[in-house]
Design a protein around this motif. Structure first.
Motif, PDB file in Angstrom:
ATOM      1  N   PRO A 119       2.154   7.331  -3.354  1.00  0.00           N
ATOM      2  CA  PRO A 119       3.190   6.408  -3.834  1.00  0.00           C
ATOM      3  C   PRO A 119       3.322   6.437  -5.348  1.00  0.00           C
ATOM      4  N   GLU A 120       4.560   6.365  -5.817  1.00  0.00           N
ATOM      5  CA  GLU A 120       4.820   6.259  -7.244  1.00  0.00           C
ATOM      6  C   GLU A 120       6.168   5.594  -7.461  1.00  0.00           C
ATOM      7  N   LEU A 121       6.225   4.809  -8.539  1.00  0.00           N
ATOM      8  CA  LEU A 121       7.450   4.119  -8.942  1.00  0.00           C
ATOM      9  C   LEU A 121       7.936   4.766 -10.221  1.00  0.00           C
ATOM     10  N   LEU A 122       9.140   5.334 -10.183  1.00  0.00           N
ATOM     11  CA  LEU A 122       9.706   6.052 -11.318  1.00  0.00           C
ATOM     12  C   LEU A 122      10.915   5.299 -11.843  1.00  0.00           C
ATOM     13  N   ILE A 123      10.942   5.075 -13.139  1.00  0.00           N
ATOM     14  CA  ILE A 123      12.083   4.453 -13.808  1.00  0.00           C
ATOM     15  C   ILE A 123      12.564   5.412 -14.886  1.00  0.00           C
ATOM     16  N   ASP A 124      13.756   5.934 -14.675  1.00  0.00           N
ATOM     17  CA  ASP A 124      14.329   6.959 -15.569  1.00  0.00           C
ATOM     18  C   ASP A 124      13.384   8.145 -15.708  1.00  0.00           C
ATOM     19  N   GLY A 125      12.733   8.510 -14.599  1.00  0.00           N
ATOM     20  CA  GLY A 125      11.863   9.675 -14.586  1.00  0.00           C
ATOM     21  C   GLY A 125      10.445   9.424 -15.039  1.00  0.00           C
ATOM     22  N   SER A 126      10.142   8.263 -15.578  1.00  0.00           N
ATOM     23  CA  SER A 126       8.792   7.958 -16.061  1.00  0.00           C
ATOM     24  C   SER A 126       8.051   7.107 -15.026  1.00  0.00           C
ATOM     25  N   ARG A 127       6.802   7.451 -14.807  1.00  0.00           N
ATOM     26  CA  ARG A 127       6.000   6.737 -13.807  1.00  0.00           C
ATOM     27  C   ARG A 127       5.552   5.393 -14.358  1.00  0.00           C
ATOM     28  N   VAL A 128       5.740   4.352 -13.559  1.00  0.00           N
ATOM     29  CA  VAL A 128       5.346   3.002 -13.939  1.00  0.00           C
ATOM     30  C   VAL A 128       3.902   2.778 -13.501  1.00  0.00           C
ATOM     31  N   VAL A 129       3.112   2.232 -14.409  1.00  0.00           N
ATOM     32  CA  VAL A 129       1.707   1.948 -14.114  1.00  0.00           C
ATOM     33  C   VAL A 129       1.585   0.500 -13.642  1.00  0.00           C
ATOM     34  N   LEU A 130       1.023   0.323 -12.456  1.00  0.00           N
ATOM     35  CA  LEU A 130       0.780  -1.012 -11.907  1.00  0.00           C
ATOM     36  C   LEU A 130      -0.707  -1.288 -11.918  1.00  0.00           C
ATOM     37  N   ARG A 131      -1.085  -2.411 -12.516  1.00  0.00           N
ATOM     38  CA  ARG A 131      -2.512  -2.710 -12.664  1.00  0.00           C
ATOM     39  C   ARG A 131      -3.166  -3.086 -11.349  1.00  0.00           C
ATOM     40  N   ARG A 132      -2.449  -3.763 -10.495  1.00  0.00           N
ATOM     41  CA  ARG A 132      -3.033  -4.259  -9.249  1.00  0.00           C
ATOM     42  C   ARG A 132      -2.811  -3.247  -8.125  1.00  0.00           C
ATOM     43  N   SER A 133      -3.902  -2.913  -7.420  1.00  0.00           N
ATOM     44  CA  SER A 133      -3.756  -2.029  -6.268  1.00  0.00           C
ATOM     45  C   SER A 133      -2.926  -2.681  -5.170  1.00  0.00           C
ATOM     46  N   ALA A 134      -2.991  -4.024  -5.081  1.00  0.00           N
ATOM     47  CA  ALA A 134      -2.191  -4.723  -4.073  1.00  0.00           C
ATOM     48  C   ALA A 134      -0.702  -4.574  -4.344  1.00  0.00           C
ATOM     49  N   ALA A 135      -0.303  -4.315  -5.599  1.00  0.00           N
ATOM     50  CA  ALA A 135       1.108  -4.141  -5.908  1.00  0.00           C
ATOM     51  C   ALA A 135       1.660  -2.890  -5.236  1.00  0.00           C
ATOM     52  N   TRP A 136       0.879  -1.813  -5.217  1.00  0.00           N
ATOM     53  CA  TRP A 136       1.316  -0.607  -4.520  1.00  0.00           C
ATOM     54  C   TRP A 136       1.430  -0.863  -3.029  1.00  0.00           C
ATOM     55  N   GLN A 137       0.472  -1.586  -2.486  1.00  0.00           N
ATOM     56  CA  GLN A 137       0.532  -1.897  -1.062  1.00  0.00           C
ATOM     57  C   GLN A 137       1.772  -2.725  -0.739  1.00  0.00           C
ATOM     58  N   ALA A 138       2.090  -3.683  -1.621  1.00  0.00           N
ATOM     59  CA  ALA A 138       3.275  -4.509  -1.407  1.00  0.00           C
ATOM     60  C   ALA A 138       4.548  -3.672  -1.479  1.00  0.00           C
ATOM     61  N   LEU A 139       4.609  -2.736  -2.416  1.00  0.00           N
ATOM     62  CA  LEU A 139       5.796  -1.884  -2.528  1.00  0.00           C
ATOM     63  C   LEU A 139       6.004  -1.048  -1.267  1.00  0.00           C
ATOM     64  N   VAL A 140       4.927  -0.442  -0.765  1.00  0.00           N
ATOM     65  CA  VAL A 140       5.047   0.377   0.441  1.00  0.00           C
ATOM     66  C   VAL A 140       5.423  -0.498   1.632  1.00  0.00           C
ATOM     67  N   PHE A 141       4.837  -1.693   1.713  1.00  0.00           N
ATOM     68  CA  PHE A 141       5.143  -2.600   2.817  1.00  0.00           C
ATOM     69  C   PHE A 141       6.630  -2.964   2.822  1.00  0.00           C
ATOM     70  N   LEU A 142       7.178  -3.251   1.649  1.00  0.00           N
ATOM     71  CA  LEU A 142       8.598  -3.608   1.562  1.00  0.00           C
ATOM     72  C   LEU A 142       9.491  -2.393   1.771  1.00  0.00           C
ATOM     73  N   ALA A 143       9.008  -1.199   1.420  1.00  0.00           N
ATOM     74  CA  ALA A 143       9.782   0.008   1.705  1.00  0.00           C
ATOM     75  C   ALA A 143       9.876   0.236   3.207  1.00  0.00           C
ATOM     76  N   VAL A 144       8.806  -0.063   3.924  1.00  0.00           N
ATOM     77  CA  VAL A 144       8.809   0.077   5.381  1.00  0.00           C
ATOM     78  C   VAL A 144       9.715  -0.973   6.010  1.00  0.00           C
ATOM     79  N   HIS A 145       9.666  -2.204   5.484  1.00  0.00           N
ATOM     80  CA  HIS A 145      10.494  -3.297   5.996  1.00  0.00           C
ATOM     81  C   HIS A 145      11.723  -3.428   5.081  1.00  0.00           C
ATOM     82  N   ALA A 146      12.666  -2.530   5.276  1.00  0.00           N
ATOM     83  CA  ALA A 146      13.814  -2.484   4.363  1.00  0.00           C
ATOM     84  C   ALA A 146      14.654  -3.744   4.425  1.00  0.00           C
TER      85      ALA A 146
END
Length: 639
Positions: free
Chosen positions: A416-443
């Motif tokens: 998983p990676e979050l790109l804004i204008d081609g640059s990768r966004v750094v998320l400090r919390r590991s739970a934030a990545w899990q939340a992003l993937v969860f919401l991507a699955v539940h569109a």
């Protein structure tokens, strides 16, 4: 830099702790009044307002104030140190089990021989003394309280590890049996039902640490002459024993449970009607029948004991009438048994014997049924058509766009990676990545309660809300600061990824698959678009307990595409290329291998067909498939 601040804090701490006592000792001396405390108190009562008494009171108050401050500082330091110790104990180590505990590749490590642990569902050592239970000192050294507590009971660590591996084997069975691009009735998604909450909580408790799976958890901790289980936790302990042995039977073919039907009804209630024998489980009518099955056979040459097999565990509703050979079977009676030892089990699994430190795996009816479903010994309940159907992972259409994709891109296929204008966004919390993937699955969005329970299974409800709010708030702030748009949309208690502000690769995969399935012309191009859209497994490298059904569902999209392309290929060799592509995506799928073997045989390449079949069989054997119920090696289809 943080170290200057830490140095200053340390200096202040030393000054606060050491400065006041040194100053008081130098100016007025240590608090040891001459003549004794009784004389000082008497002088203060007679004349409290003398200069000497007032000075003494001020000194005492100063010392008390310093002691209070020192106490507060000591407690805070102790709390911080204990938190550090707990963090170190939970620090994940790089091991193959961590990356694959709830996935499939982790099952490959099941074939590594390791010493067997001495108990089945019992966190204890072999029985000693007249009670048949381990002593308190031995139990204390073994660390008996180290286990996994869930809403439906308590499991020793080794049993929880076996549950995690069993979940991986369950998904391996489902991956193997899937038939890509077949009729909808054959692939209705019923096998994509998410894990029960208790099973998810158990697997979540093991993903943050190395999973140590013993070769088998065998009933050597039970008294060889048998035992009667009594007390408020007796039935829960018997359920834990049943589940623990059957978990071992997935790898150790000698592990066996023989249970009477009435005992099964006592343990599982109405769910006993769905209990099926096989893979270490035998169901009999009476205890007499059970003892007959467990009777020793003629010993083989060089065999250990009377039969060369491990002793079976007999779970009986009444004491047996026949005398058993102890190395053939170990009877466990649900209730008192005058002719054998009695273990009084408390509700938490501990024995109440004063000389023993012993804790058994305890499970309630629901948790035991959930775990037996995972092992394959309990058929899933029939769907109730009069109510809302069971939660599955449907093949949903995803948001469509007519405008160009936005500058914010979320990639969840692969790492998983979050790109804004081609640059990768750094998320400090590991739970934030899990939340992003969860919401991507539940569109279409997800309720906060559902989301929190999925991300942190097993935690109390009062702790979930704060965690979820903190995680999503920081995620929204980080994304808005970097992109200037709102990535997370909230309506009441429901969150979703904003479909006009974020581009998600998983949505493109589902849209391409839906288009291909409904296409009537140029189907090859449509299915090829699905292959192109699939860039890797969903959230590759992560083992979140809720993830596997969605990962399998996304993988099936591209397997359907490869199978469809093979079906419409202009010649067999082109079809073989497509099938090989599908095998690379899922090397455990039996149907793709069978189709490839059939084509190779049709082309006259019999050696290549035999080699492909052998490699597939070895791959399944390495993954621990040989101990799985209802799985047989792929065989060539009849011509």
């Amino acid at each position: 830099m943080r170290w200057p601040r830490q140095v200053v804090s340390l200096v202040v701490l030393v000054v606060v702790l050491a400065g006041p006592p040194l100053l008081l000792a130098r100016v007025v001396g240590w608090p040891s009044p001459g003549g004794g405390v009784r004389l000082v108190v008497w002088q203060w009562i007679r004349d409290p307002l003398t200069g000497q008494n007032l000075m003494l009171m001020a000194v005492v108050l100063a010392w008390l104030l310093w002691a209070f401050v020192a106490y507060i500082i000591t407690v805070r330091v102790a709390v911080r140190m204990w938190a550090g110790v707990r963090w170190l104990r939970r620090l994940p180590l790089p091991t193959p089990w961590q990356a694959t505990a709830t996935g499939i590749a982790g099952a490959a490590a099941l074939t590594i021989p390791t010493p067997a642990t001495p108990a089945v569902g019992v966190d204890a050592v072999p029985p000693t003394g007249s009670t048949g239970l381990p002593t308190a000192d031995e139990g204390e050294r073994a660390g008996l309280d180290g286990g996994v507590a869930v809403a439906g009971g308590w499991l020793p660590r080794e049993v929880a590890d076996q549950v995690t591996v069993a979940v991986g084997l369950m998904w391996l069975r489902r991956r193997r049996s899937y038939r890509p691009h077949s009729r909808p009735a054959d692939n209705d998604g019923a096998d994509l039902t998410p894990l029960p909450a208790t099973v998810a909580a158990i697997t979540a408790a093991t993903v943050d640490r190395p999973v140590s799976v013993p070769a088998a958890v065998l009933p050597m901790g039970l008294p060889p002459t048998g035992v009667g289980l009594v007390g408020p936790g007796a039935l829960d302990a018997a359920r834990g024993l049943l589940v623990s042995v059957l978990l071992s039977a997935m790898r150790q073919t000698d592990a066996q449970v023989v249970i009477t039907r009435r005992a099964g009804s006592m343990l599982l209630g109405p769910a006993v009607e769905r209990l099926r024998p096989g893979s270490g489980l035998t169901i009999v009518d009476t205890s007499v029948h059970a003892t007959t099955l467990a009777a020793p056979s003629k010993p083989a040459a060089g065999a250990q004991g009377s039969s060369g097999r491990l002793p079976a565990v007999l779970i009986l509703d009444v004491p047996p009438t026949d005398t058993l050979v102890t190395d053939a079977a170990t009877p466990v009676v649900l209730g008192s048994w005058p002719d054998a030892l009695a273990w009084h089990i408390d509700a938490d699994g501990r024995t109440s014997d004063a000389t023993a430190a012993h804790r058994m795996c305890v499970l309630d009816e629901v948790t035991a049924a959930d775990l037996l479903t995972v092992t394959g010994h309990l058929n899933p309940p029939a769907p109730d058509t009069s109510t809302t159907p069971a939660t599955r992972i449907p093949r949903q259409a995803r948001p469509r766009r007519s405008d160009p994709p936005p500058g914010t891109r979320l990639r969840v296929l692969g790492e998983p990676e979050l790109l804004i204008d081609g640059s990768r966004v750094v998320l400090r919390r590991s739970a934030a990545w899990q939340a992003l993937v969860f919401l991507a699955v539940h569109a279409d969005g997800a309720d906060s309660h559902l989301m929190a329970e999925a991300l942190w299974p097993g935690l109390p409800a009062h702790r979930l809300t704060g965690r979820l709010y903190t995680t999503l708030s920081e995620l929204r702030t980080t994304a808005r600061t970097a992109s200037g748009v709102t990535v997370l949309d909230r309506a009441g208690d429901r969150y979703r990824l904003h479909p006009q502000h974020v581009d998600v690769d998983l949505w493109h995969l589902h849209t391409a698959a839906d288009d291909a399935a409904s296409s009537l012309t140029d189907t090859t191009t449509a299915w090829q678009a699905v292959v192109t859209a699939y860039t890797g497994d969903l959230a590759a490298g992560h083992t979140w307990p809720w993830l596997e059904p969605h990962r399998v569902a996304a993988r099936r999209r591209v397997l359907d595409a490869y199978a469809a392309l093979a079906d419409t290929a202009p010649d067999p060799r082109t079809a073989l290329v497509y099938l090989q592509g599908g095998i690379r995506v899922d090397p455990y799928n039996a149907d793709l291998h069978q189709r490839a073997v059939d084509i190779l045989s049709h082309l006259g390449e019999h050696a290549a067909a035999a080699d492909l079949s052998d490699r597939y069989t070895r791959r399944l054997t390495t993954a621990g498939r040989t101990a799985m119920p209802d799985i047989a090696p792929a065989q060539p289809r009849p011509k």
